[in-house]
Design a protein around this motif. Structure first.
Motif, PDB file in Angstrom:
ATOM      1  N   VAL A  67      -0.531  -7.948  18.758  1.00  0.00           N
ATOM      2  CA  VAL A  67      -1.901  -7.292  19.107  1.00  0.00           C
ATOM      3  C   VAL A  67      -3.053  -8.228  18.198  1.00  0.00           C
ATOM      4  O   VAL A  67      -2.789  -8.663  17.348  1.00  0.00           O
ATOM      5  N   TYR A  68      -4.201  -8.074  18.827  1.00  0.00           N
ATOM      6  CA  TYR A  68      -5.131  -8.631  18.281  1.00  0.00           C
ATOM      7  C   TYR A  68      -6.266  -7.453  17.777  1.00  0.00           C
ATOM      8  O   TYR A  68      -6.571  -6.405  18.466  1.00  0.00           O
ATOM      9  N   THR A  69      -6.482  -7.332  16.343  1.00  0.00           N
ATOM     10  CA  THR A  69      -7.135  -6.386  15.761  1.00  0.00           C
ATOM     11  C   THR A  69      -8.288  -6.927  15.131  1.00  0.00           C
ATOM     12  O   THR A  69      -8.653  -8.219  14.898  1.00  0.00           O
ATOM     13  N   LEU A  70      -9.456  -6.057  15.237  1.00  0.00           N
ATOM     14  CA  LEU A  70     -10.733  -6.349  14.336  1.00  0.00           C
ATOM     15  C   LEU A  70     -11.464  -4.882  13.979  1.00  0.00           C
ATOM     16  O   LEU A  70     -10.965  -3.840  14.237  1.00  0.00           O
ATOM     17  N   LEU A  71     -12.299  -5.105  13.098  1.00  0.00           N
ATOM     18  CA  LEU A  71     -12.931  -3.963  12.647  1.00  0.00           C
ATOM     19  C   LEU A  71     -14.398  -4.029  13.258  1.00  0.00           C
ATOM     20  O   LEU A  71     -15.167  -4.965  12.877  1.00  0.00           O
ATOM     21  N   ALA A  72     -14.772  -3.004  14.208  1.00  0.00           N
ATOM     22  CA  ALA A  72     -16.219  -3.288  14.745  1.00  0.00           C
ATOM     23  C   ALA A  72     -17.109  -2.242  13.874  1.00  0.00           C
ATOM     24  O   ALA A  72     -16.683  -1.299  13.332  1.00  0.00           O
ATOM     25  N   ASP A  79     -22.388   4.649   7.126  1.00  0.00           N
ATOM     26  CA  ASP A  79     -21.553   4.246   5.997  1.00  0.00           C
ATOM     27  C   ASP A  79     -20.825   3.324   6.180  1.00  0.00           C
ATOM     28  O   ASP A  79     -19.532   3.396   6.594  1.00  0.00           O
ATOM     29  N   TYR A  80     -21.155   1.984   5.934  1.00  0.00           N
ATOM     30  CA  TYR A  80     -20.313   0.595   6.402  1.00  0.00           C
ATOM     31  C   TYR A  80     -18.958   0.732   5.789  1.00  0.00           C
ATOM     32  O   TYR A  80     -18.010   0.795   6.496  1.00  0.00           O
ATOM     33  N   ARG A  81     -18.749   0.664   4.532  1.00  0.00           N
ATOM     34  CA  ARG A  81     -17.581   0.773   3.991  1.00  0.00           C
ATOM     35  C   ARG A  81     -16.560   1.872   4.333  1.00  0.00           C
ATOM     36  O   ARG A  81     -15.462   1.652   4.473  1.00  0.00           O
ATOM     37  N   ARG A  82     -17.079   3.051   4.751  1.00  0.00           N
ATOM     38  CA  ARG A  82     -16.359   4.291   4.656  1.00  0.00           C
ATOM     39  C   ARG A  82     -15.655   3.968   6.336  1.00  0.00           C
ATOM     40  O   ARG A  82     -14.623   4.412   6.731  1.00  0.00           O
ATOM     41  N   GLN A  83     -16.757   3.770   7.004  1.00  0.00           N
ATOM     42  CA  GLN A  83     -16.482   3.739   8.489  1.00  0.00           C
ATOM     43  C   GLN A  83     -15.512   2.524   8.701  1.00  0.00           C
ATOM     44  O   GLN A  83     -14.358   2.565   9.647  1.00  0.00           O
ATOM     45  N   GLN A  84     -15.645   1.399   8.027  1.00  0.00           N
ATOM     46  CA  GLN A  84     -14.650   0.191   8.224  1.00  0.00           C
ATOM     47  C   GLN A  84     -13.189   0.504   7.724  1.00  0.00           C
ATOM     48  O   GLN A  84     -12.050   0.478   8.234  1.00  0.00           O
ATOM     49  N   ALA A  85     -13.078   1.487   6.480  1.00  0.00           N
ATOM     50  CA  ALA A  85     -12.092   1.986   5.886  1.00  0.00           C
ATOM     51  C   ALA A  85     -11.246   2.746   6.908  1.00  0.00           C
ATOM     52  O   ALA A  85      -9.829   2.639   7.065  1.00  0.00           O
ATOM     53  N   ALA A  86     -11.840   3.569   7.586  1.00  0.00           N
ATOM     54  CA  ALA A  86     -11.279   4.626   8.588  1.00  0.00           C
ATOM     55  C   ALA A  86     -10.499   3.689   9.636  1.00  0.00           C
ATOM     56  O   ALA A  86      -9.517   4.152   9.832  1.00  0.00           O
ATOM     57  N   GLN A  87     -11.272   2.773  10.175  1.00  0.00           N
ATOM     58  CA  GLN A  87     -10.592   2.003  11.225  1.00  0.00           C
ATOM     59  C   GLN A  87      -9.396   1.211  10.421  1.00  0.00           C
ATOM     60  O   GLN A  87      -8.256   1.030  11.275  1.00  0.00           O
ATOM     61  N   GLY A  88      -9.632   0.451   9.458  1.00  0.00           N
ATOM     62  CA  GLY A  88      -8.583  -0.412   8.969  1.00  0.00           C
ATOM     63  C   GLY A  88      -7.303   0.338   8.502  1.00  0.00           C
ATOM     64  O   GLY A  88      -6.166   0.066   8.841  1.00  0.00           O
ATOM     65  N   GLU A  89      -7.534   1.955   7.981  1.00  0.00           N
ATOM     66  CA  GLU A  89      -6.281   2.517   7.589  1.00  0.00           C
ATOM     67  C   GLU A  89      -5.699   3.042   9.184  1.00  0.00           C
ATOM     68  O   GLU A  89      -4.526   2.909   9.043  1.00  0.00           O
TER      69      GLU A  89
END
Length: 297
Positions: A67-72, A79-89
């Motif tokens: 799989v190829y993954t990224l954080l969009a 809320d950048y940090r919160r949105q990115q954490a939700a994707q990452g988790e």
């Protein structure tokens, strides 16, 4: 089959087409069936869902070889940090639940730094999450330099003000790379799967380029060889981005990133080599940029 997140984006779309041309089945993920339609027409299996939905990602990752993954994110992210954490988790949960054994993650130069790097901090956080997945999963972190395509943000500034400006110091050398070269490196990794355990690879472009040099090259491509670069303060950059419609969260991230580059906190860790020095030069990209400038009318 290989699953590709962000399949309608610059890197994801090119990766999908490269894999399909190599005869490899592709599962292309995105949030819009309409935008995924061209990939479906090219032969990809498409899946529509949210990148922070662990159940959706688990199903999309199940039964594939890699799989190829990224954080969009976008300029409207509240809320950048919160949105990115939700994707990452969600991604890390899906890796564990799906049983996939090979993962490529699009990260960034500077992701080894634990604070004060603006938008890169989310990639640091995700690298830490990925290091905690089951030991039999092979994880490749592709740490890309600044994308040439970020310079499209200069188009309207150059047209309106006859200069380019940012908070990055004029003469600080920055590794810059074309998104096409990042996509090609990711596609090769997904095809070859030539790493084991957790590995980091940097992608640094042809050479480091200062913002002053980049501005001169872009200017020369549109007949303005003396186009000036003007450094503004972090506060001025934040204000300009807010005026352009960016959220305070994203504007603050970019201002912090400029300070991190200026201080040297964000810099390449690897010595230049054939593996991390990619093909496209800024001189080549400047011609593509110039075509976009001409299209502004």
């Amino acid at each position: 089959m290989i699953t590709v997140m962000g399949a309608t984006g610059r890197t994801g779309s090119r990766i999908c087409h490269t894999l399909l041309e190599a005869g490899v089945p592709v599962r292309a993920l995105g949030r819009s069936a309409e935008r995924l339609a061209p990939l479906a027409a090219a032969g990809a299996q498409i899946a529509v869902g949210e990148p922070n939905d662990a159940a959706f990602l688990s199903e999309a990752f199940r039964g594939v070889e890699a799989v190829y993954t990224l954080l969009a994110y976008g300029p409207d992210t509240e809320d950048y940090r919160r949105q990115q954490a939700a994707q990452g988790e969600a991604i890390t949960q899906a890796i564990g639940h799906s049983g996939v054994r090979n993962v490529v993650f699009l990260s960034s130069v500077g992701a080894e730094v634990s604070s004060g790097t603006g938008p890169i901090i989310s990639m640091h956080d995700q690298e830490q999450r990925l290091r905690a997945v089951p030991a039999d999963v092979n994880i490749l972190m592709l740490r890309a330099g600044a994308l040439f395509e970020n310079l499209y943000g200069a188009l309207e500034i150059v047209r309106a003000y006859g200069c380019y400006s940012d908070a990055v110091a004029a003469d600080v050398p920055v590794p810059m790379v074309a998104s096409a070269d990042v996509a090609d490196a990711a596609a090769r990794a997904l095809l070859d799967r030539d790493w084991r355990g957790v590995q980091v690879r940097e992608l640094l472009g042809q050479r480091d380029v200062s913002y002053a040099e980049a501005t001169r090259l872009l200017g020369a491509a549109i007949g303005l060889p003396d186009l000036p670069y003007i450094q503004v303060s972090a506060e001025e950059l934040t204000g300009a981005l807010l005026q352009a419609g960016y959220t305070p969260s994203i504007a603050g991230c970019y201002a912090e990133l400029a300070e991190a580059i200026n201080s040297g906190r964000v810099r390449a860790q690897e010595q230049r080599s054939a593996r991390n020095t990619t093909a496209t030069s800024l001189e080549e990209f400047s011609q593509t940029w110039a075509a976009s400038y001409a299209a502004l009318g």
